[in-house]
Design a protein around this motif. Sequence first.
Motif, PDB file in Angstrom:
ATOM      1  N   ARG A   4     -22.833  15.176  30.441  1.00 42.28           N
ATOM      2  CA  ARG A   4     -22.677  15.998  31.286  1.00 42.28           C
ATOM      3  C   ARG A   4     -21.269  16.717  31.452  1.00 42.28           C
ATOM      4  O   ARG A   4     -20.856  17.625  31.437  1.00 42.28           O
ATOM      5  N   GLN A   5     -20.325  15.485  31.603  1.00 36.23           N
ATOM      6  CA  GLN A   5     -18.842  15.781  31.746  1.00 36.23           C
ATOM      7  C   GLN A   5     -18.555  16.449  30.338  1.00 36.23           C
ATOM      8  O   GLN A   5     -17.565  17.321  30.697  1.00 36.23           O
ATOM      9  N   GLN A   6     -18.775  15.959  29.101  1.00 38.20           N
ATOM     10  CA  GLN A   6     -18.436  16.818  28.001  1.00 38.20           C
ATOM     11  C   GLN A   6     -18.874  18.206  28.084  1.00 38.20           C
ATOM     12  O   GLN A   6     -17.896  19.212  27.613  1.00 38.20           O
ATOM     13  N   TYR A   7     -20.092  18.434  28.561  1.00 33.42           N
ATOM     14  CA  TYR A   7     -20.418  20.032  28.379  1.00 33.42           C
ATOM     15  C   TYR A   7     -19.625  20.826  29.591  1.00 33.42           C
ATOM     16  O   TYR A   7     -19.320  21.726  29.428  1.00 33.42           O
ATOM     17  N   MET A   8     -19.385  20.059  30.807  1.00 31.80           N
ATOM     18  CA  MET A   8     -18.599  20.703  32.056  1.00 31.80           C
ATOM     19  C   MET A   8     -16.984  21.118  31.469  1.00 31.80           C
ATOM     20  O   MET A   8     -16.801  22.356  31.600  1.00 31.80           O
ATOM     21  N   VAL A   9     -16.616  19.944  30.543  1.00 27.66           N
ATOM     22  CA  VAL A   9     -15.168  20.261  30.429  1.00 27.66           C
ATOM     23  C   VAL A   9     -15.177  21.329  29.214  1.00 27.66           C
ATOM     24  O   VAL A   9     -14.146  22.224  28.856  1.00 27.66           O
ATOM     25  N   ALA A  10     -16.296  21.509  28.326  1.00 31.64           N
ATOM     26  CA  ALA A  10     -16.312  22.391  27.236  1.00 31.64           C
ATOM     27  C   ALA A  10     -16.582  23.659  27.883  1.00 31.64           C
ATOM     28  O   ALA A  10     -16.030  24.967  27.397  1.00 31.64           O
ATOM     29  N   GLN A  11     -17.035  23.993  28.738  1.00 34.69           N
ATOM     30  CA  GLN A  11     -17.010  25.225  29.598  1.00 34.69           C
ATOM     31  C   GLN A  11     -15.884  25.638  30.249  1.00 34.69           C
ATOM     32  O   GLN A  11     -15.264  26.673  30.114  1.00 34.69           O
ATOM     33  N   VAL A  12     -15.007  24.522  30.671  1.00 30.93           N
ATOM     34  CA  VAL A  12     -13.783  24.862  31.298  1.00 30.93           C
ATOM     35  C   VAL A  12     -12.831  25.243  29.828  1.00 30.93           C
ATOM     36  O   VAL A  12     -12.147  25.933  30.023  1.00 30.93           O
ATOM     37  N   ALA A  13     -13.030  24.516  28.897  1.00 28.65           N
ATOM     38  CA  ALA A  13     -12.210  24.986  27.666  1.00 28.65           C
ATOM     39  C   ALA A  13     -12.447  26.187  27.230  1.00 28.65           C
ATOM     40  O   ALA A  13     -11.861  26.889  26.574  1.00 28.65           O
ATOM     41  N   GLN A  14     -13.838  26.713  27.365  1.00 27.29           N
ATOM     42  CA  GLN A  14     -14.108  28.035  26.906  1.00 27.29           C
ATOM     43  C   GLN A  14     -13.463  29.234  27.953  1.00 27.29           C
ATOM     44  O   GLN A  14     -13.116  30.243  27.696  1.00 27.29           O
ATOM     45  N   ILE A  15     -13.471  28.731  29.450  1.00 25.51           N
ATOM     46  CA  ILE A  15     -12.747  29.758  30.110  1.00 25.51           C
ATOM     47  C   ILE A  15     -11.428  29.793  29.959  1.00 25.51           C
ATOM     48  O   ILE A  15     -10.892  31.018  29.873  1.00 25.51           O
ATOM     49  N   TYR A  16     -10.883  28.451  29.852  1.00 22.69           N
ATOM     50  CA  TYR A  16      -9.334  28.451  29.585  1.00 22.69           C
ATOM     51  C   TYR A  16      -8.834  27.898  28.230  1.00 22.69           C
ATOM     52  O   TYR A  16      -8.561  26.672  28.134  1.00 22.69           O
ATOM     53  N   PRO A  17      -9.156  28.709  27.055  1.00 24.23           N
ATOM     54  CA  PRO A  17      -9.125  28.235  25.693  1.00 24.23           C
ATOM     55  C   PRO A  17      -7.319  28.007  25.753  1.00 24.23           C
ATOM     56  O   PRO A  17      -6.698  28.722  25.873  1.00 24.23           O
ATOM     57  N   VAL A  18      -7.174  26.992  25.056  1.00 26.02           N
ATOM     58  CA  VAL A  18      -5.667  26.789  24.709  1.00 26.02           C
ATOM     59  C   VAL A  18      -5.656  26.448  23.236  1.00 26.02           C
ATOM     60  O   VAL A  18      -6.341  25.865  22.584  1.00 26.02           O
ATOM     61  N   ARG A  19      -4.839  27.555  22.648  1.00 29.97           N
ATOM     62  CA  ARG A  19      -5.037  27.655  21.202  1.00 29.97           C
ATOM     63  C   ARG A  19      -3.598  27.906  20.538  1.00 29.97           C
ATOM     64  O   ARG A  19      -2.663  28.612  21.421  1.00 29.97           O
ATOM     65  N   PRO A  20      -3.260  27.745  19.334  1.00 32.06           N
ATOM     66  CA  PRO A  20      -2.004  28.302  18.881  1.00 32.06           C
ATOM     67  C   PRO A  20      -2.003  29.713  18.929  1.00 32.06           C
ATOM     68  O   PRO A  20      -2.950  30.374  18.864  1.00 32.06           O
ATOM     69  N   LEU A  21      -0.863  30.369  18.808  1.00 33.39           N
ATOM     70  CA  LEU A  21      -0.444  31.606  18.882  1.00 33.39           C
ATOM     71  C   LEU A  21      -1.181  32.519  17.777  1.00 33.39           C
ATOM     72  O   LEU A  21      -1.503  33.576  18.306  1.00 33.39           O
ATOM     73  N   ASP A  22      -1.215  31.926  16.683  1.00 34.81           N
ATOM     74  CA  ASP A  22      -1.594  32.738  15.567  1.00 34.81           C
ATOM     75  C   ASP A  22      -3.074  32.522  15.287  1.00 34.81           C
ATOM     76  O   ASP A  22      -3.869  32.960  14.435  1.00 34.81           O
ATOM     77  N   SER A  79      10.453  31.829  20.546  1.00 40.08           N
ATOM     78  CA  SER A  79      11.553  30.969  20.773  1.00 40.08           C
ATOM     79  C   SER A  79      11.488  30.531  22.410  1.00 40.08           C
ATOM     80  O   SER A  79      10.882  31.449  23.068  1.00 40.08           O
ATOM     81  N   ASN A  80      11.960  29.519  22.917  1.00 43.25           N
ATOM     82  CA  ASN A  80      12.137  29.113  24.176  1.00 43.25           C
ATOM     83  C   ASN A  80      11.007  29.052  24.873  1.00 43.25           C
ATOM     84  O   ASN A  80      10.584  29.226  25.976  1.00 43.25           O
ATOM     85  N   VAL A  81       9.951  28.314  23.962  1.00 41.61           N
ATOM     86  CA  VAL A  81       8.566  28.129  24.500  1.00 41.61           C
ATOM     87  C   VAL A  81       8.560  26.638  24.909  1.00 41.61           C
ATOM     88  O   VAL A  81       8.995  25.802  24.060  1.00 41.61           O
ATOM     89  N   GLU A  82       7.699  26.318  26.155  1.00 42.46           N
ATOM     90  CA  GLU A  82       7.745  25.223  26.487  1.00 42.46           C
ATOM     91  C   GLU A  82       6.588  24.298  25.733  1.00 42.46           C
ATOM     92  O   GLU A  82       6.888  23.192  25.294  1.00 42.46           O
ATOM     93  N   SER A  83       5.288  24.711  25.790  1.00 45.17           N
ATOM     94  CA  SER A  83       4.413  23.922  25.304  1.00 45.17           C
ATOM     95  C   SER A  83       4.248  24.263  23.605  1.00 45.17           C
ATOM     96  O   SER A  83       3.654  25.610  23.339  1.00 45.17           O
ATOM     97  N   VAL A  84       4.326  23.484  22.526  1.00 48.08           N
ATOM     98  CA  VAL A  84       3.850  23.779  21.250  1.00 48.08           C
ATOM     99  C   VAL A  84       3.253  22.368  20.838  1.00 48.08           C
ATOM    100  O   VAL A  84       3.134  21.586  21.421  1.00 48.08           O
ATOM    101  N   LEU A  85       2.671  22.416  19.637  1.00 47.04           N
ATOM    102  CA  LEU A  85       2.052  21.508  19.054  1.00 47.04           C
ATOM    103  C   LEU A  85       3.230  20.563  18.351  1.00 47.04           C
ATOM    104  O   LEU A  85       3.578  20.752  17.274  1.00 47.04           O
ATOM    105  N   PRO A  86       3.357  19.434  19.013  1.00 51.87           N
ATOM    106  CA  PRO A  86       4.196  18.410  18.747  1.00 51.87           C
ATOM    107  C   PRO A  86       4.279  18.015  17.235  1.00 51.87           C
ATOM    108  O   PRO A  86       4.865  17.789  16.307  1.00 51.87           O
ATOM    109  N   ASN A  87       2.810  17.575  16.919  1.00 50.86           N
ATOM    110  CA  ASN A  87       2.321  17.033  15.709  1.00 50.86           C
ATOM    111  C   ASN A  87       2.377  18.003  14.346  1.00 50.86           C
ATOM    112  O   ASN A  87       2.054  17.626  13.204  1.00 50.86           O
ATOM    113  N   SER A  88       2.404  19.315  14.824  1.00 48.53           N
ATOM    114  CA  SER A  88       2.063  20.392  13.678  1.00 48.53           C
ATOM    115  C   SER A  88       3.395  20.499  12.959  1.00 48.53           C
ATOM    116  O   SER A  88       4.712  20.529  13.515  1.00 48.53           O
TER     117      SER A  88
END
Length: 389
Positions: free
Chosen positions: A186-204, A222-231
């Motif tokens: 149930r927690q996974q489902y609710m968090v998935a709903q939150v991820a759909q409401i506020y999706p965090v994706r790479p810019l491209d 440039s001058n962006v705070e949040s990037v994918l560190p492992n990418s």
Amino acid sequence: MEDSAPSSAAPDPPLSPPPSTPPHPHPHPPEEEGGCWVLVPASEVEGAHAPKVIHWDDLQQELARLWSLSAALQPAEDRKAHLTARLESALQVRQAFLEQDNELAEMRQRLQERTDRLGDLKTRAKKLSEDVVVRREQLCVKIRTLSGASKALEAARSNLKEANELLSGENGCGRLKDLEQQLRMRQQYMVAQVAQIYPVRPLDEQSSDHKPGFTSNITKTSNVESVLPNSPQNRPLVILGLQLSKLSVKKTGYFSDKTEVQKSSTVLGYAAHAVSLIASYLNVPLRYPLRFGGSRSYVLDPAPSVEPSSITSVGTSVPPSTSMRTTEFPLFLDSQETTRSSYAIFLLNKDIEQLLNYIGAESLGPRHVLANLKQLTTIIQSQGYISDG
């Protein structure tokens, strides 16, 4: 009177010894039976300095007297020997008596020592008896306490046995694990709903259903705070097409339309709302609570503050009084001062780090708000979140 005349007359000339006997100054006396004559110095002989002169007529009488005296000397010697033997026997008896008396004194001394020791032993035995009585009473109390504890332990064992039976039954551990799995699903489902409401994706990788108005203005990476560190490409992250820019005081002073500042405030509001929802679904109280207000959200810091009136001098040993006062830090830039906003972003990231630690993950860093949020939602939506539970 007539008899004394011859004695007063001139003495007869001394008799000369027989010619066969050689002259000697000290003639040897005749030997006696069982002994011999002993030479005695003249100084030890009584009357040696004035010898007695015996007339020839009295010689026989003197010889008879000497013979009688020598005859009486032997009984005296025998008596003397007898007395000497008796005296030695008496001395031996006396010596034995003294030895026995000494032994008796030693025995009396040892007896007295043993008597004193026996008295000490009796005193110690009496004291030990009293201690035994006291310890017996204490032991009785401990036995009663132990008996009560054993009864309580038996009751606890009975309860534990019943609990084990309940856990091993239909509503036991299996049921609990099923409920935990269902809760995580149930927690996974609710968090998935939150991820759909506020999706965090790479810019491209933005989907086409986002409004073009939100993405048309995002052209700089440039001058962006949040990037994918492992990418390897270090692609910036966006939430609903908006990315979080790192703004300095010098840069914000030249904004005319404040568009980029409003976009960053909106991104922080989205992130704060998503974190608040996920924390409520996971039932985790945030260390720094959030007061959601869209693009005007705040982070609360319940840090202790020192009252100015209670500050004392250096020489005073009285500590200042402290009080817990909650301070609000804005998740938006409302003026040229960005220190409070930067601290609010830091506290928001600490909340995300708290949720990551709750599910057993580590934070990517203090300046990766969107990256940490994406990692949080990704881990919760994975299959390992349910199986690891």
